[in-house]
Design a protein around this motif. Structure first.
Motif, PDB file in Angstrom:
ATOM      1  N   VAL A   1      85.998 -58.207   0.565  1.00  9.87           N
ATOM      2  CA  VAL A   1      86.573 -59.054   1.619  1.00  9.87           C
ATOM      3  C   VAL A   1      87.934 -59.587   1.154  1.00  9.87           C
ATOM      4  O   VAL A   1      88.916 -59.565   1.908  1.00  9.87           O
ATOM      5  N   LYS A   2      87.988 -60.054  -0.113  1.00 12.11           N
ATOM      6  CA  LYS A   2      89.264 -60.611  -0.636  1.00 12.11           C
ATOM      7  C   LYS A   2      90.344 -59.532  -0.683  1.00 12.11           C
ATOM      8  O   LYS A   2      91.516 -59.811  -0.520  1.00 12.11           O
ATOM      9  N   ALA A   3      89.915 -58.279  -0.917  1.00 15.42           N
ATOM     10  CA  ALA A   3      90.907 -57.193  -0.986  1.00 15.42           C
ATOM     11  C   ALA A   3      91.269 -56.665   0.407  1.00 15.42           C
ATOM     12  O   ALA A   3      92.041 -55.721   0.539  1.00 15.42           O
ATOM     13  N   GLY A   4      90.658 -57.255   1.428  1.00 17.73           N
ATOM     14  CA  GLY A   4      90.969 -56.852   2.804  1.00 17.73           C
ATOM     15  C   GLY A   4      90.275 -55.563   3.232  1.00 17.73           C
ATOM     16  O   GLY A   4      90.675 -54.928   4.210  1.00 17.73           O
ATOM     17  N   GLN A   5      89.229 -55.146   2.497  1.00 18.22           N
ATOM     18  CA  GLN A   5      88.502 -53.932   2.896  1.00 18.22           C
ATOM     19  C   GLN A   5      87.338 -54.305   3.817  1.00 18.22           C
ATOM     20  O   GLN A   5      86.847 -55.422   3.764  1.00 18.22           O
ATOM     21  N   ASP A   6      86.917 -53.317   4.606  1.00 19.05           N
ATOM     22  CA  ASP A   6      85.751 -53.545   5.464  1.00 19.05           C
ATOM     23  C   ASP A   6      84.500 -53.113   4.691  1.00 19.05           C
ATOM     24  O   ASP A   6      84.263 -51.919   4.509  1.00 19.05           O
ATOM     25  N   PRO A   7      83.698 -54.074   4.222  1.00 16.51           N
ATOM     26  CA  PRO A   7      82.547 -53.694   3.384  1.00 16.51           C
ATOM     27  C   PRO A   7      81.502 -52.877   4.136  1.00 16.51           C
ATOM     28  O   PRO A   7      80.739 -52.138   3.504  1.00 16.51           O
ATOM     29  N   ASP A   8      81.477 -52.991   5.458  1.00 16.66           N
ATOM     30  CA  ASP A   8      80.456 -52.235   6.204  1.00 16.66           C
ATOM     31  C   ASP A   8      80.758 -50.743   6.252  1.00 16.66           C
ATOM     32  O   ASP A   8      79.849 -49.931   6.375  1.00 16.66           O
ATOM     33  N   TYR A   9      82.058 -50.419   6.188  1.00 20.45           N
ATOM     34  CA  TYR A   9      82.445 -49.012   6.343  1.00 20.45           C
ATOM     35  C   TYR A   9      83.445 -48.606   5.267  1.00 20.45           C
ATOM     36  O   TYR A   9      84.627 -48.398   5.564  1.00 20.45           O
ATOM     37  N   PRO A  10      83.009 -48.494   4.015  1.00 17.97           N
ATOM     38  CA  PRO A  10      83.950 -48.076   2.965  1.00 17.97           C
ATOM     39  C   PRO A  10      84.559 -46.713   3.285  1.00 17.97           C
ATOM     40  O   PRO A  10      83.884 -45.855   3.877  1.00 17.97           O
ATOM     41  N   ARG A  11      85.810 -46.539   2.876  1.00 23.70           N
ATOM     42  CA  ARG A  11      86.507 -45.279   3.203  1.00 23.70           C
ATOM     43  C   ARG A  11      85.778 -44.075   2.587  1.00 23.70           C
ATOM     44  O   ARG A  11      85.174 -44.179   1.509  1.00 23.70           O
ATOM     45  N   ASN A  12      85.876 -42.964   3.240  1.00 26.09           N
ATOM     46  CA  ASN A  12      85.365 -41.659   2.771  1.00 26.09           C
ATOM     47  C   ASN A  12      83.843 -41.552   2.684  1.00 26.09           C
ATOM     48  O   ASN A  12      83.333 -40.533   2.237  1.00 26.09           O
ATOM     49  N   LEU A  13      83.125 -42.584   3.035  1.00 26.63           N
ATOM     50  CA  LEU A  13      81.668 -42.531   2.848  1.00 26.63           C
ATOM     51  C   LEU A  13      80.942 -42.475   4.187  1.00 26.63           C
ATOM     52  O   LEU A  13      81.537 -42.618   5.240  1.00 26.63           O
ATOM     53  N   ALA A  14      79.639 -42.251   4.123  1.00 24.47           N
ATOM     54  CA  ALA A  14      78.770 -42.355   5.298  1.00 24.47           C
ATOM     55  C   ALA A  14      77.458 -42.919   4.825  1.00 24.47           C
ATOM     56  O   ALA A  14      77.094 -42.772   3.659  1.00 24.47           O
ATOM     57  N   LYS A  15      76.764 -43.589   5.706  1.00 23.34           N
ATOM     58  CA  LYS A  15      75.493 -44.199   5.311  1.00 23.34           C
ATOM     59  C   LYS A  15      74.466 -43.136   4.957  1.00 23.34           C
ATOM     60  O   LYS A  15      73.723 -43.256   3.999  1.00 23.34           O
ATOM     61  N   SER A  16      74.419 -42.127   5.771  1.00 19.36           N
ATOM     62  CA  SER A  16      73.420 -41.095   5.565  1.00 19.36           C
ATOM     63  C   SER A  16      74.158 -39.814   5.208  1.00 19.36           C
ATOM     64  O   SER A  16      74.907 -39.285   6.015  1.00 19.36           O
ATOM     65  N   VAL A  17      73.988 -39.347   3.982  1.00 19.04           N
ATOM     66  CA  VAL A  17      74.783 -38.213   3.508  1.00 19.04           C
ATOM     67  C   VAL A  17      73.994 -36.928   3.743  1.00 19.04           C
ATOM     68  O   VAL A  17      73.147 -36.547   2.945  1.00 19.04           O
ATOM     69  N   THR A  18      74.281 -36.289   4.864  1.00 22.16           N
ATOM     70  CA  THR A  18      73.434 -35.176   5.300  1.00 22.16           C
ATOM     71  C   THR A  18      73.981 -33.813   4.901  1.00 22.16           C
ATOM     72  O   THR A  18      73.613 -32.806   5.473  1.00 22.16           O
ATOM     73  N   VAL A  19      74.883 -33.806   3.916  1.00 25.61           N
ATOM     74  CA  VAL A  19      75.330 -32.510   3.369  1.00 25.61           C
ATOM     75  C   VAL A  19      75.119 -32.504   1.863  1.00 25.61           C
ATOM     76  O   VAL A  19      75.149 -33.545   1.226  1.00 25.61           O
ATOM     77  N   ASN A  20      74.922 -31.313   1.283  1.00 26.11           N
ATOM     78  CA  ASN A  20      74.665 -31.218  -0.164  1.00 26.11           C
ATOM     79  C   ASN A  20      75.953 -31.350  -0.963  1.00 26.11           C
ATOM     80  O   ASN A  20      76.982 -30.934  -0.544  1.00 26.11           O
TER      81      ASN A  20
END
Ligand code: F6R
Length: 561
Positions: free
Chosen positions: A542-561
């Motif tokens: 939060v202090k760095a101004g990032q959105d903790p709910d949606y970090p860049r490059n990631l997904a909650k459910s990683v459905t690829v190997n």
């Protein structure tokens, strides 16, 4: 469904003027901001939120993808591993591609078979039988009042409502409208109308399906008064921990019996679930006297297991491709598969011999928080039922977690003193090492600051060279057998200029900053220790101004190997 990816989003809606496709880079909100979706009228549509695999994040690569003449439009999850070969063939046939994605080949392949006179079903079957990799896809057709879909590896679920039908990757996609679900199995296709559906296998044989009533409590969660889902889910942990205990007694007994029934136990998971697996290794050994190996899911190969193995798979979503692949390797080797999942209708739960639920409710924040502490609690419960632990102690743990959560404001102030830090180190010994690893994972994924977790005793074998004046080191060191050794390592760090955040049941002058945690039984201490680490990472983001709910490059459910 945004938790599956949020690089870009798009919809394809069947209107009187054909299929209207609208896409944009960013989250669903960005899509609704740039386009007035309400102005489009139609009653059949598809939508997608993307996590890029093939092709950059841009509007062209966002789904849906259209056939050459816009007669059909597709959304796809998964990876088509033979897309290059198919694309070449289709280009030679005159098909024009507009994106760099692997997905686009599916709609062109379907177009090729359909336009050459095959029925919808037969074109669909011809298409799926050409594809390699993993997929769940849905196609809307300009001239039909149906949508069609197929599943191979990635989940696809039908929702049957009073005013229409749905086809999604997760019950969250339709739970607002209906609780009646039909789970497609691997290698099944569906033709879905407003009130009817027909499921077949990849050979075209019709399959009778069972309608399941899913729990409404897994309804669409909201942030309520909290600024982020991540914070809400961190604060929900006392409740989640109480809910873990509401297990079906007989199922737990059966689970324990099965776990003991094979000479060898292998534990697997990815990311945070892998860290829970490392905890499981310790606790099964100390409480139940069961020795086990822990293997990261993406690193599990057939030579790691045999028919004498029980594979214990840990996963919040139950849809992580790496965990599912490990499960399928185990199945092929004749292993018994036991799982602990949060999403009870997930592929993993359904593919296991037995599965226990975490019961912690939907976790939306991409970073696993409440599911992790619930995993630890359930693993403790199982291990203590199989051995010497006292699971009554678990009842107490949620209150202890509350006392740590009350320090949230203090932790927020504390992290303000570290906003310039470019690296963080997390050290611990013994059963606390998985928590050091987890603290580092949370810090890097939420705040984008480089972080490493390690065994405190390993510092002197190399990493100490990285410590200079002011390097932040988080030390997890409650009073137990490893206390003094970890404290000695902390003193060595201080001598080299480290700035130390101590997390312990006892304060010490060596800590520059100190977060007290309550004393609990050493086996349960990791559940308490991870709470300040989650808060540190959350506030750092939060202090760095990032959105903790949606970090860049990631997904909650990683459905690829
Ligand atoms: C980190 C995180 C991921 C997941 C991993 C496995 O905060 O959430 O590392 O733990 O992708 O996911 P599940 O548990 O759904 O299999």
């Amino acid at each position: 469904m945004e938790y599956r990816g949020y690089d870009s989003a798009g919809v394809g809606i069947l209107t009187n003027d054909g299929i209207r496709v609208i896409k944009s880079v960013g989250k669903v909100n960005d899509l609704t901001n740039v386009q007035d979706l309400n102005a489009i009228s139609g009653h059949i549509g598809i939508g997608h939120t993307r996590w890029a695999t093939h092709g950059k994040v841009n509007v062209e690569n966002a789904h849906p993808h259209n056939s050459c003449h816009g007669e059909m439009s597709l959304v796809h999850n998964g990876i088509i591993s033979n897309f290059q070969q198919i694309k070449k063939e289709l280009e030679n046939d005159g098909h024009k591609f507009k994106s760099d994605t692997d997905s686009e080949v599916i709609v062109h392949l379907f177009e090729k078979y359909f336009s050459s006179g095959n029925s919808i079903k037969s074109a669909l079957l011809k298409t799926v039988n050409r594809l390699k990799g993993s997929f769940a896809f849905v196609i809307v057709l300009r001239d039909e009042e149906i949508i069609i879909g197929a599943r191979y590896g990635s989940p696809l679920i039908i929702g049957l409502g009073n005013s229409g039908s749905y086809l999604t990757s997760d019950i969250l996609g339709f739970i607002e409208f209906t609780d009646k679900a039909v789970f497609l199995e691997n290698e099944e296709v569906v033709v879905l109308g407003k009130h009817q559906f027909e499921v077949s296998d990849f050979e075209g044989n019709m399959i009778a399906k069972h309608v399941t009533q899913v729990a409404w409590e897994f309804g669409t969660p909201t942030k309520e008064k909290y600024s982020h889902f991540t914070l809400k889910e961190i604060l929900e942990q006392p409740l989640a921990l109480r809910r873990v205990l509401s297990q079906d007694k007989e199922q737990v007994e059966l689970f324990c019996k099965k776990l003991r029934s094979k000479p060898r136990v292998v534990i697997t998971g990815s990311g945070t679930s892998f860290h829970a697996g490392l905890y499981a290794h310790h606790i099964l050994k100390t409480l139940a006297k069961i020795s086990s190996d822990v293997i990261i899911s993406s690193e599990l190969y057939p030579h790691d297991i045999d028919h004498n193995t029980s594979l214990l798979v840990l996963s919040q979503s139950g849809e992580t491709a790496d965990a599912l692949k490990a499960t399928r390797i185990a199945r092929d080797a004749g292993c018994q598969v036991l799982s602990i999942v949060n999403v009870t209708g997930s592929s993993l739960a359904r593919e296991s011999d037995i599965s226990l639920p975490l019961n912690c409710g939907p976790e939306v924040g991409v970073a696993a928080t409440k599911s992790f502490t619930s995993q630890l609690a359930l693993i403790y419960l199982i291990s203590s039922r199989m051995g010497i632990g006292d699971d009554n102690m678990l009842a107490d743990i949620s209150q202890k977690v509350e006392t740590v959560l009350r320090q949230a404001k203090k932790i927020e102030r504390l992290i303000s003193g570290y906003t310039d830090a470019r690296d963080f180190y997390f050290i611990a010994r013994s059963i606390h090492i998985p928590i050091a690893l987890e603290g580092a994972l949370k810090m890097k994924e939420l705040s984008y600051v480089h972080a490493e977790g390690m065994a405190a005793g390993e510092l002197k074998h190399g990493p100490l060279a990285l410590i200079t004046q002011g390097t932040p080191v988080v030390v997890i060191n409650p009073m137990d057998d490893s206390y003094q050794d970890t404290l000695d390592n902390t003193i060595e760090l201080k001598a080299r200029g480290a700035k130390v955040i101590g997390i312990s049941t006892v304060s010490n002058e060596v800590y520059d900053d100190f977060i007290p945690i309550p004393k609990v039984h050493p086996s349960l201490s990791p559940i308490i220790e991870v709470i300040p680490l989650q808060l540190l990472a959350y506030y750092a983001a939060v202090k760095a101004g990032q959105d903790p709910d949606y970090p860049r490059n990631l997904a909650k459910s990683v459905t690829v190997n």
